[in-house]
Design an enzyme around this catalytic site. Structure first.
Site, PDB file in Angstrom:
ATOM      1  N   CYS A 137      -4.855-155.235 -11.217  1.00 42.14           N
ATOM      2  CA  CYS A 137      -4.917-154.045 -11.758  1.00 42.14           C
ATOM      3  C   CYS A 137      -3.879-153.230 -10.881  1.00 42.14           C
ATOM      4  CB  CYS A 137      -5.947-153.445 -11.704  1.00 42.14           C
ATOM      5  SG  CYS A 137      -7.307-154.248 -12.658  1.00 42.14           S
ATOM      6  N   HIS A 277      -6.323-145.652 -10.702  1.00 37.58           N
ATOM      7  CA  HIS A 277      -6.708-146.879 -11.782  1.00 37.58           C
ATOM      8  C   HIS A 277      -7.854-146.408 -12.543  1.00 37.58           C
ATOM      9  CE1 HIS A 277      -7.191-150.361 -13.534  1.00 37.58           C
ATOM     10  NE2 HIS A 277      -8.270-151.045 -12.613  1.00 37.58           N
ATOM     11  N   ASN A 307     -10.375-149.999 -19.338  1.00 35.13           N
ATOM     12  CA  ASN A 307      -9.492-150.321 -18.213  1.00 35.13           C
ATOM     13  C   ASN A 307      -8.470-151.272 -18.751  1.00 35.13           C
ATOM     14  OD1 ASN A 307      -8.448-151.961 -15.809  1.00 35.13           O
ATOM     15  ND2 ASN A 307     -10.411-152.434 -15.088  1.00 35.13           N
TER      16      ASN A 307
HETATM   17  C1  LIG Z   1     -19.544-153.591 -14.555  1.00 32.93           C
HETATM   18  C2  LIG Z   1     -20.232-152.291 -14.022  1.00 32.93           C
HETATM   19  C3  LIG Z   1     -19.827-151.155 -15.092  1.00 32.93           C
HETATM   20  C4  LIG Z   1     -21.774-152.707 -14.241  1.00 32.93           C
HETATM   21  O1  LIG Z   1     -22.494-151.710 -13.952  1.00 32.93           O
HETATM   22  P1  LIG Z   1     -23.710-151.994 -12.856  1.00 32.93           P
HETATM   23  O2  LIG Z   1     -24.542-150.566 -12.899  1.00 32.93           O
HETATM   24  O3  LIG Z   1     -23.379-152.563 -11.739  1.00 32.93           O
HETATM   25  O4  LIG Z   1     -24.575-153.010 -13.750  1.00 32.93           O
HETATM   26  P2  LIG Z   1     -25.053-154.255 -13.568  1.00 32.93           P
HETATM   27  O5  LIG Z   1     -23.922-155.340 -13.552  1.00 32.93           O
HETATM   28  O6  LIG Z   1     -25.888-154.454 -12.151  1.00 32.93           O
HETATM   29  O7  LIG Z   1     -26.001-154.692 -14.807  1.00 32.93           O
HETATM   30  C5  LIG Z   1     -26.956-153.937 -14.962  1.00 32.93           C
HETATM   31  C6  LIG Z   1     -28.089-154.299 -16.071  1.00 32.93           C
HETATM   32  O8  LIG Z   1     -27.427-154.002 -17.262  1.00 32.93           O
HETATM   33  C7  LIG Z   1     -27.022-155.155 -18.135  1.00 32.93           C
HETATM   34  N1  LIG Z   1     -25.856-154.881 -18.681  1.00 32.93           N
HETATM   35  C8  LIG Z   1     -24.589-155.395 -18.266  1.00 32.93           C
HETATM   36  N2  LIG Z   1     -23.663-155.147 -19.291  1.00 32.93           N
HETATM   37  C9  LIG Z   1     -24.164-154.403 -20.236  1.00 32.93           C
HETATM   38  C10 LIG Z   1     -23.766-153.929 -21.255  1.00 32.93           C
HETATM   39  N3  LIG Z   1     -22.436-153.905 -21.749  1.00 32.93           N
HETATM   40  N4  LIG Z   1     -24.540-153.382 -21.969  1.00 32.93           N
HETATM   41  C11 LIG Z   1     -26.030-153.397 -21.803  1.00 32.93           C
HETATM   42  N5  LIG Z   1     -26.342-153.793 -20.754  1.00 32.93           N
HETATM   43  C12 LIG Z   1     -25.448-154.396 -20.028  1.00 32.93           C
HETATM   44  C13 LIG Z   1     -26.867-156.213 -17.312  1.00 32.93           C
HETATM   45  O9  LIG Z   1     -27.431-157.524 -17.759  1.00 32.93           O
HETATM   46  C14 LIG Z   1     -28.130-155.703 -16.131  1.00 32.93           C
HETATM   47  O10 LIG Z   1     -29.531-156.088 -16.911  1.00 32.93           O
HETATM   48  P3  LIG Z   1     -30.870-156.618 -15.817  1.00 32.93           P
HETATM   49  O11 LIG Z   1     -30.976-155.419 -14.824  1.00 32.93           O
HETATM   50  O12 LIG Z   1     -31.786-156.857 -16.917  1.00 32.93           O
HETATM   51  O13 LIG Z   1     -30.190-157.909 -15.043  1.00 32.93           O
HETATM   52  C15 LIG Z   1     -20.044-151.919 -12.609  1.00 32.93           C
HETATM   53  O14 LIG Z   1     -20.395-152.607 -11.715  1.00 32.93           O
HETATM   54  C16 LIG Z   1     -18.873-151.645 -12.486  1.00 32.93           C
HETATM   55  O15 LIG Z   1     -17.896-150.769 -13.063  1.00 32.93           O
HETATM   56  N6  LIG Z   1     -18.066-152.355 -11.521  1.00 32.93           N
HETATM   57  C17 LIG Z   1     -16.639-151.971 -11.065  1.00 32.93           C
HETATM   58  C18 LIG Z   1     -15.707-152.903 -12.079  1.00 32.93           C
HETATM   59  C19 LIG Z   1     -14.253-152.585 -12.023  1.00 32.93           C
HETATM   60  O16 LIG Z   1     -13.937-151.606 -11.387  1.00 32.93           O
HETATM   61  N7  LIG Z   1     -13.516-153.701 -12.482  1.00 32.93           N
HETATM   62  C20 LIG Z   1     -12.117-153.294 -12.350  1.00 32.93           C
HETATM   63  C21 LIG Z   1     -11.543-154.055 -11.293  1.00 32.93           C
HETATM   64  S1  LIG Z   1      -9.851-153.823 -11.268  1.00 32.93           S
END
Ligand SMILES: CC(C)(COP(=O)(O)OP(=O)(O)OC[C@H]1O[C@@H](n2cnc3c(N)ncnc32)[C@H](O)[C@@H]1OP(=O)(O)O)[C@@H](O)C(=O)NCCC(=O)NCCS
Length: 355
Positions: A137, A277, A307
């Protein structure tokens, strides 16, 4: 076509380039910009129909409401060419006058040939050198900094920098933790040499490969070539440890921004806009809190595009220039993080202004 033809070198030194002191400084002006996003909009509600997810979950965790997905006839290079052509038209520069094309992407048409050469051919920029930059990214900010180095040395005068991504073809659309996060788009700028002070005021680039497992396509490369097992496992799809990436992002955005400003000899009050970003609205909000700034100093469009990786910053830049929210003489802080793991921040004054 501009061909760089270095004169004979003097006993192994780069005699044609007057590094630093004796040569009058050469600056780089952003004279053109362009963006392209596919017309097909996929909303969170659309995704609710095929995935165990909800608009509420996606909006609360990420700020994303919809994303653009490329059509079957589109590829990374066709999107790059659309954004690049717009930027060249705005700069009133024929593609044949380019000295260099830089394309930042992690989702090329093919591993080989380089997508930058496909873009060069499609633009009609015959024999112009073309280089693909793969830093996830952060790719566009890395590429922009590279462009400014060629301008500053006097090697090249007219450079097209494209950030483009077609990640929808590399996602498992059954994996709700990944497919809701990304969209397809392209953005581009033209940087041209000038003697008027402007351009790259300061930057920082960084990489910590020891954390590279956090954003990875495990198979399909030399470490694990494509096979029936890979296909069955789905290990050729993009995978991410969202929590670790979130922690990494909130750790690097503030310090990288501060270091780029320090390098520029500027304070945050000298910056008109911060273009971060667009990976997660919560990461942008955390950066605003850390910098002690209101969110309205940050350009945000993640709600409409999700993203778009290497395209996110040039897309946000071009769109806001077109709406005249960003003015051509504004000073910008671009800051990004991504696969690698990498980070990049740059302070850029696009065109000469009232200093
Ligand atoms: C990806 C992201 C949004 C996930 O949010 P989070 O709060 O960390 O959520 P988690 O991955 O811990 O998941 C929490 C729960 O939501 C669930 N979940 C994941 N995706 C889901 C979706 N699309 N819809 C509903 N539930 C979802 C998971 O299964 C998990 O369930 P569980 O607790 O029963 O296991 C977050 O971690 C994030 O934005 N990270 C940075 C990503 C980023 O910047 N990427 C770009 C890099 S350039």
């Amino acid at each position: 076509m501009a061909v760089y033809d270095p004169p004979a070198q003097d006993s192994g030194t780069f005699a044609h380039i007057q590094w630093g002191t004796t040569m009058a400084p050469i600056y780089g002006k952003i004279t053109g910009w362009g963006a392209y996003a596919p017309g097909h909009i996929v909303t969170n509600h659309d995704l609710e129909r095929t995935l165990d997810t909800s608009d509420e979950w996606i909006v609360q965790r990420t700020g994303i409401r919809e994303r653009r997905i490329a059509g079957a006839q589109e590829t990374t290079s066709t999107m790059a060419v659309k954004a690049g052509s717009s930027a060249l038209a705005k700069a009133n520069l024929p593609a044949t006058d380019l000295d260099l094309i830089l394309v930042a992407t992690s989702s090329p048409d093919h591993f080989t040939p380089p997508v930058s050469s496909q873009v060069q051919a499609a633009l009609g920029a015959s024999n112009v050198p073309a280089l693909t930059i793969v830093t996830g990214c952060t790719g566009f900010v890395y590429a922009l900094v590279v462009a400014y180095q060629f301008i500053a040395t006097g090697a090249y005068s007219n450079i097209l920098v494209v950030g483009v991504e077609l990640l929808s073809r590399f996602l498992n659309w059954q994996d709700r933790s990944m497919c809701v996060l990304f969209g397809d788009a392209a953005g581009a700028v033209v940087v041209q040499a000038t003697d008027q002070p402007c351009g790259l005021k300061g930057f920082v680039l960084g990489s910590d490969g020891s954390q590279s497992q956090h954003i990875i396509m495990p198979a399909g490369g030399s470490a694990r070539p494509f096979s029936a097992d890979v296909l069955a496992e789905g290990s050729h799809y993009l995978q991410m440890n969202g929590r670790e990436v979130f922690k990494f992002a909130t750790r690097v955005v503030g310090p990288a921004s501060g270091q780029a400003l320090q390098h520029a000899g500027m304070g945050i009050e000298d910056v008109d806009w911060i273009i971060p970003h667009q990976a997660n609205l919560r990461i942008i909000q955390a950066a605003a809190r850390e910098m002690g700034l209101p969110l309205d100093r940050f350009v945000v469009n993640i709600d409409r595009y999700a993203n778009t990786s290497a395209a996110s910053i040039p897309l946000a830049l071009a769109e806001n220039l077109d709406y005249r929210r960003i003015k051509p003489a504004d000073t910008l802080l671009l800051v990004s993080f991504g696969a690698g793991m990498t980070w990049a921040a740059a302070v850029v004054q696009m065109q000469p202004g009232a200093e």
